[in-house]
Enzyme design. Sequence first.
Site, PDB file in Angstrom:
ATOM      1  N   ASP A   1      -3.186  21.401 -12.516  1.00  0.00           N
ATOM      2  CA  ASP A   1      -3.624  20.183 -13.180  1.00  0.00           C
ATOM      3  C   ASP A   1      -3.067  20.219 -14.601  1.00  0.00           C
ATOM      4  OD1 ASP A   1      -5.009  18.205 -14.610  1.00  0.00           O
ATOM      5  OD2 ASP A   1      -6.824  18.439 -13.406  1.00  0.00           O
TER       6      ASP A   1
ATOM      7  N   LYS B   1      -5.080   9.431 -18.752  1.00  0.00           N
ATOM      8  CA  LYS B   1      -5.193  10.107 -20.037  1.00  0.00           C
ATOM      9  C   LYS B   1      -3.895   9.969 -20.843  1.00  0.00           C
ATOM     10  CE  LYS B   1      -9.231  11.485 -18.434  1.00  0.00           C
ATOM     11  NZ  LYS B   1      -9.255  11.229 -17.006  1.00  0.00           N
TER      12      LYS B   1
ATOM     13  N   TYR C   1     -12.618  20.931 -14.656  1.00  0.00           N
ATOM     14  CA  TYR C   1     -13.172  19.592 -14.866  1.00  0.00           C
ATOM     15  C   TYR C   1     -14.298  19.303 -13.884  1.00  0.00           C
ATOM     16  CZ  TYR C   1     -13.287  14.491 -14.282  1.00  0.00           C
ATOM     17  OH  TYR C   1     -13.689  13.193 -14.124  1.00  0.00           O
TER      18      TYR C   1
ATOM     19  N   ARG D   1       0.842  -1.199   0.000  1.00  0.00           N
ATOM     20  CA  ARG D   1       0.000   0.000   0.000  1.00  0.00           C
ATOM     21  C   ARG D   1       0.876   1.247   0.000  1.00  0.00           C
ATOM     22  NH1 ARG D   1      -1.128   1.871   4.701  1.00  0.00           N
ATOM     23  NH2 ARG D   1      -1.734  -0.132   5.613  1.00  0.00           N
TER      24      ARG D   1
END
Length: 382
Positions: free
Chosen positions: A172, A197, A100, A48
């Site tokens: 971003d 993306k 977004y 993790r």
Amino acid sequence: MDYKFATKAIHAGQPADPTTGAVMTPIYQTSTYRQSSPGNHKGFEYSRGTNPTRRALEDCLAALEGGQFGLAFSSGMAATDTVLRSLKPGDEVIAGDDLYGGSYRIFTQVYQNYGIKFIFVNLSDLSQVNDAINEKTRMLWVETPTNPTLKIADIGALSSIAKANDLLHVVDNTFASPYLQNPLALGADIIVHSATKYLNGHSDVVMGALVLNDPTLYKQLWFYYNACGGTPGPQDAFLCLRGLKTLPVRMKAHCENGKLVAEYLRQHTKIEKVYWPGFVDHPGHEIAKKQMRDFGGIVSIVLKNADLKETFRLASRFKIFALAESLGGVESLVNHPATMTHGSIPKDTRERVGVVDNLLRLSVGIEDAEDLISDLEFVFSE
């Protein structure tokens, strides 16, 4: 040696496997690691928090963005969530008014419930940014180019404002990718990516990423990253590493095809408006030319005299462009933001910044440009 971008994309953080000499980074499909004695874990104890495959990806991402530290997440929203955890009740965040839809949703429907205030302004107007700052402002959240209207914000100028007011400056960089734009070099503190993306580029992984330089801030974000557990598995990390190796050649093709598609659509009689920062009359063209290396593969269009029913009909006629969420893959996609990516934003709010019912966003892929143009001709032939 300071290697060029394309070399970093293939080799940064990815030495040959010391055990076998394997050129490709192994997929360390393990949840835990054997320790020689309690506390002696040589950097890896539980996946993790740390995993060698994910570590290689994080090092590569950091190198591509010109940063010291990278963190990979199970999604772009998990990365966003981790940054927002640095805020406290009463803090305020200034963000773009056309960001977004997923970011808008987590801001207004999740973190606003915990006493954090979000103020949305036109980031292209620096006076609006300055006017919104007060003693409670802690963060400046910038998306450039914006999704889906492709507005451009001046990262360097906003960074100066952020530093003068002791604000955490977050950018971003999903739409540009590190191939086109490097916000850390322009003064940003943290870069956020939906690695789903362009970074991965093959529409087969959902991931997010942060890149930064400040070691104290990295330590804080790494604590949230490990404690809250929004980290990806090694298989996804491997696939994203594989995708990064072709990022330079893919981005060149996206930009080339994007330009041809934008120019074709601009002269079409059924298109009212085309959003693409490569046009010299785009309001942000000069800033984009200054801070980006090219103008990207996203093109948004407003259909002339089309109601919602007609917009849906045209969006469903494409043969090559797939009607789908997301962007940045090798295949071309068409998206209806008002009901898809920005569906959680109130109608009056999204329409005020141009996200109208007859707007479509095209993620131009790397297929043959002639075929893409032919597909557009077919869609608008009636």
